[in-house]
Design a protein around this motif. Structure first.
Motif, PDB file in Angstrom:
ATOM      1  N   ALA A   8       0.307   5.707  -0.337  1.00 12.43           N
ATOM      2  CA  ALA A   8      -0.507   6.885  -0.635  1.00 12.43           C
ATOM      3  C   ALA A   8      -0.099   7.412  -2.008  1.00 12.43           C
ATOM      4  O   ALA A   8       1.104   7.467  -2.311  1.00 12.43           O
ATOM      5  CB  ALA A   8      -0.297   7.954   0.438  1.00 12.43           C
ATOM      6  N   PRO A   9      -1.057   7.778  -2.859  1.00 10.97           N
ATOM      7  CA  PRO A   9      -0.718   8.234  -4.215  1.00 10.97           C
ATOM      8  C   PRO A   9       0.285   9.386  -4.243  1.00 10.97           C
ATOM      9  O   PRO A   9       1.118   9.456  -5.145  1.00 10.97           O
ATOM     10  CB  PRO A   9      -2.061   8.668  -4.807  1.00 10.97           C
ATOM     11  N   ARG A  20       0.896   2.028  -9.441  1.00  8.06           N
ATOM     12  CA  ARG A  20      -0.074   2.303  -8.385  1.00  8.06           C
ATOM     13  C   ARG A  20      -1.456   2.102  -8.978  1.00  8.06           C
ATOM     14  O   ARG A  20      -1.658   2.261 -10.186  1.00  8.06           O
ATOM     15  CB  ARG A  20       0.094   3.679  -7.766  1.00  8.06           C
ATOM     16  N   ASP A  45      -6.678   4.062  -4.965  1.00  6.06           N
ATOM     17  CA  ASP A  45      -6.228   5.011  -3.947  1.00  6.06           C
ATOM     18  C   ASP A  45      -4.916   4.649  -3.278  1.00  6.06           C
ATOM     19  O   ASP A  45      -4.149   5.523  -2.929  1.00  6.06           O
ATOM     20  CB  ASP A  45      -7.299   5.197  -2.868  1.00  6.06           C
ATOM     21  N   ASP A  46      -4.652   3.361  -3.071  1.00  3.05           N
ATOM     22  CA  ASP A  46      -3.472   3.079  -2.254  1.00  3.05           C
ATOM     23  C   ASP A  46      -2.747   1.777  -2.574  1.00  3.05           C
ATOM     24  O   ASP A  46      -1.899   1.352  -1.798  1.00  3.05           O
ATOM     25  CB  ASP A  46      -3.839   3.101  -0.772  1.00  3.05           C
ATOM     26  N   TYR A  98      -0.002  -0.536  -4.426  1.00  2.15           N
ATOM     27  CA  TYR A  98       1.340  -0.380  -4.986  1.00  2.15           C
ATOM     28  C   TYR A  98       1.797  -1.740  -5.478  1.00  2.15           C
ATOM     29  O   TYR A  98       1.649  -2.749  -4.779  1.00  2.15           O
ATOM     30  CB  TYR A  98       2.262   0.135  -3.869  1.00  2.15           C
ATOM     31  N   ARG A 155       0.863  -1.196   0.000  1.00  2.00           N
ATOM     32  CA  ARG A 155       0.000   0.000   0.000  1.00  2.00           C
ATOM     33  C   ARG A 155       0.890   1.233   0.000  1.00  2.00           C
ATOM     34  O   ARG A 155       1.943   1.257   0.621  1.00  2.00           O
ATOM     35  CB  ARG A 155      -0.918  -0.002   1.206  1.00  2.00           C
TER      36      ARG A 155
END
Length: 115
Positions: A12-13, A44, A47-48, A50, A10
């Protein structure tokens, strides 16, 4: 024989540029060549999520074992730690717990393979 791993985590963008910059700096050093890395792609999603795809000229498990004892790899991991979170923090013990398991592959040369 070439090998690859896909790491799922995860992020954050708004951390994407920082993560890319850390890998760009590391990839300019000897670490990728020393481990046999032939390709790296970072993705990505929504929203989160990876995704980190790494391809190796040889065995991925052997390369990752060699990486774990290197100071430059440990420093990269420490720098990434505040930016990337485990997909499932309850079950995460090591990066191996974040590696996706392949179940189908197709290439024009080999056709369909089911590992």
């Amino acid at each position: 024989m070439a090998d690859r791993i896909l790491i799922v985590a995860r992020m954050a963008p708004d951390n994407a540029e920082k993560v890319a910059a850390l890998f760009a700096a590391s990839d300019e050093q000897s670490l990728p060549a020393d481990l046999g890395v032939t390709r790296r792609e970072l993705f990505r999603y929504q929203d989160d999520l990876y995704f980190h795809l790494v391809e190796f000229a040889g065995d991925a498990d052997r390369a990752m074992a060699a990486a774990r004892i290197r100071e430059d790899f440990r420093q990269l991991c420490a720098d990434l730690d505040p930016l990337i979170r485990p997909y499932d923090p309850v079950t995460w013990r090591s990066p191996a717990d974040a590696t996706a398991t392949p179940f189908y592959r197709w290439t024009p040369e080999e056709g369909a393979l089911r590992p």
